[in-house]
Scaffold this motif. Structure first.
Motif, short mmCIF file in Angstrom:
data_model
loop_
_atom_site.label_atom_id
_atom_site.label_comp_id
_atom_site.label_asym_id
_atom_site.label_seq_id
_atom_site.Cartn_x
_atom_site.Cartn_y
_atom_site.Cartn_z
N LYS A 1 0.83 -1.21 0.00
CA LYS A 1 0.00 0.00 0.00
C LYS A 1 0.87 1.26 0.00
O LYS A 1 0.58 2.22 -0.72
N ASP B 1 -7.62 0.72 5.13
CA ASP B 1 -8.27 0.03 4.02
C ASP B 1 -9.32 -0.96 4.52
O ASP B 1 -10.39 -1.13 3.90
N PRO C 1 -9.55 -2.30 -1.22
CA PRO C 1 -8.16 -1.95 -0.91
C PRO C 1 -7.48 -1.27 -2.08
O PRO C 1 -7.78 -1.55 -3.24
#
Length: 600
Positions: free
Chosen positions: A139, A569, A580
């Motif tokens: 991420k 998320d 996500p």
């Protein structure tokens, strides 16, 4: 005359009664003869937490609630990584969504704090988080790529067998680091082993063979109970390891929270580890703080985006219409209070910051005790800059082959990172540690009346003469030399991360200072909690309320930016049906060139 006097007394009495009634409408006291008998339990008192008085929700509702200044779809509390990431994703998902972000300090970024040391260009001085692992932190990698931030390798130099280790004033090289030559009192079967080898033996003695390939949360011990019920020290003791075996691991890991009895299963949980030379770390060239700043800047480009700086949230109350009233006060002037209202509330806070907010669900939810499943410590960073070439490039220290990366010590300096400048640029050293080692430096930073400020720009904490003197002394010990060979630093900068030690925050424009309590540096799971089961439960403590908790504190990536994004998320998918980020955006191509995941 008597009639006039009686009339005046009657008018005065009426005004007093009406005045008291009016004062009550404004939240004041109620005259005794007008006071109603409280219903049972209405005035129950809660223990005071943190440095702020705790009031009671029921008592608050006994007086008319202040009107909301504004109504929002989402109220986000906390301008660190999790808060700005959530705001950014929510605004991108729906540009018409009304969002307010409330931050207690005068800056965005939380525990990412990047400063520039004068004439140092090799790297920013990262007073907070300093790196990420692109291969594991998917991420973060996506966000960094989306923001267009330039990255470079964060050098650890774990493969340098010549770098020095200082263990109890004995200096040795990494390639020669075995327990045989160190001042340690070990059992006979531990002598000659490395710290990692001893830890592996502890694992084998604690976890039965049939469980060793299971997920860490499903491992049991040879005694029949789950591994997560053991602390790290418990595991060493049950495996009949020596006390110095634990101290050996502490010395070579660089962090003392390992021996503070953290969850033994968490230590086995797959995550990036500093002890492997193949782990590839990255940094943002312009500073890690550019990540939350970039997210916040894009969030504020939306028409319905609002940010309130310098406001500390004190209470959350659910209203009859199902929305929430979020009460806050000015961080510098707590007497300045107000409220906003929203349909959903997101708390992107540390554990101690959560405890300072008054909200019934913290006390009344069946899952509220889970907030105690993590603990934190304190941490410090101390930067010193030197003329180039710096002392570690002198021929006297050529045997250590130091350029970039870190060395370790059991002295309070703990982890020492080297940043070698080019040409006329200055070089820089960073000292970094936690627990009792951080306390050592903290006590040298607070008494500025007796300890004059010595060098460099003051960010939050001052850098004092005794602090710099101690740093030079410990550098000399770690390099097996004398203080005069180290030289005099040009600049110094210090930062302490602790929920207990106040810092002075400079107010923009006035030059004055106010007192602020910084956050904990990171969190770890306590023994006795199955973290893989409960981390998702904490995101929404009460399923009947639209109040959510995110951040690295209760994540599976504690101590990393990824942990904040990970819980955010999870919350976004649960509360807003937003998938996500790695499923929405193409993964950066550069991830495919990373080293494979290497973990214990």
């Amino acid at each position: 005359m008597n009639r006039v006097l009686l009339l005046l007394v009657f008018i005065a009495t009426t005004l007093v009664i009406q005045g008291d009634a009016f004062y009550n409408k404004r939240g004041g006291h109620v005259p005794g003869r007008l006071r109603q008998k409280p219903r049972p339990g209405a005035f129950r008192m809660r223990p005071q937490k943190g440095n702020k008085p705790i009031q009671n929700d029921v008592l608050q509702e006994a007086t008319p609630a202040p009107q909301c200044e504004s109504e929002y779809d989402v109220v986000i509390v906390g301008g660190g990584c999790g808060g700005v990431y959530s705001a950014w994703r929510l605004a991108n998902d729906n540009p018409n969504r009304k969002i307010v972000l409330i931050e207690a300090t005068n800056r965005i970024g939380g525990r990412l704090l990047s400063e520039t040391m004068p004439n140092v260009h090799v790297s920013e001085a990262e007073l907070g988080g300093m790196r990420f692992v692109a291969a594991d932190h998917v991420k973060v990698d996506v966000v960094v790529n989306d923001l267009g931030l330039q990255t470079a390798e964060f050098l650890m130099d774990e493969g340098n067998d010549n770098r020095p280790y200082t263990i109890r004033n004995t200096v040795t090289k990494q390639g020669e680091l075995t327990s045989s030559d160190l001042p340690l009192v070990l059992f006979d079967d531990e002598v000659g082993l490395t710290a990692d080898e001893i830890q592996y033996d502890v694992f084998e003695a604690t976890v039965p063979l049939e469980d060793r390939d299971k997920p860490t949360d499903q491992m049991t011990t040879v005694y029949g109970y789950p591994l997560y019920n053991l602390g790290f020290r418990n595991a060493y003791t049950l495996a009949n390891a020596s006390e110095d075996a634990m101290n050996y691991f502490d010395a070579t890991s660089g962090y003392s929270d390992y021996i503070n009895n953290l969850n033994a299963a968490w230590l086995m949980y797959p995550r990036p580890t500093e002890q492997l030379a193949s782990t590839y770390y990255e940094r943002v060239v312009d500073g890690m703080e550019r990540i939350p700043e970039g997210l916040h800047s894009q969030f504020m480009n939306h028409n319905d985006a609002v940010t309130m700086m310098g406001k500390t949230v004190t209470a959350i109350t659910k209203l009859e219409n199902g929305n929430y009233r979020v009460s806050y006060e000015d961080t510098v002037n707590p007497a300045d209070k107000s409220v906003v209202c929203g349909s959903k509330v997101i708390l992107s806070l540390t554990r101690r910051q959560l405890e300072r907010i008054e909200w019934d669900a913290f006390q009344e939810s069946a899952k509220a005790p889970l907030l105690d499943s993590v603990y934190s410590d304190i941490a410090f960073k101390l930067f010193l800059s030197f003329d180039s070439p710096p002392f570690w490039k002198d021929l006297e220290f050529a045997e250590f082959n130091l350029n970039q990366g870190r060395t370790l010590s059991t002295l309070p300096s703990r982890n020492t990172y080297y940043y070698t400048g080019n040409g006329s640029d200055d070089s820089m050293i960073m000292m970094y540690g936690d627990s009792v080692h951080a306390q050592f430096w903290a006590d040298l930073a607070v008494n500025t009346e007796d300890f004059p400020i010595m060098l460099g720009p003051e960010v939050f904490f001052p850098t004092t003469e005794p602090m710099v003197a101690q740093a030079l002394r410990q550098l000399a010990i770690n390099h097996n030399t004398t203080v005069d060979k180290i030289g005099t630093p040009n600049q110094a900068m210090f930062q302490l991360w602790s929920a207990e030690r106040p810092i002075r925050v400079k107010n923009n424009g006035t030059g004055n200072y106010s007192i602020y309590y910084p956050s904990e540096p990171w969190h770890v799971w306590r023994a006795g909690y199955n973290f893989t089961d409960i981390w998702d439960d904490i995101i929404q403590l009460d399923l009947n309320q639209s109040v959510y908790i995110i951040g690295e504190a209760y994540s599976l990536n504690q101590g990393w930016i990824e942990g904040a994004f990970e819980t955010a998320d999870e919350m976004l998918e649960k509360a807003f049906n937003i998938p996500p980020i790695e499923t929405e955006k193409e993964l950066p191509r550069r991830r495919r060139r990373r080293n494979p995941r290497d973990v214990h």
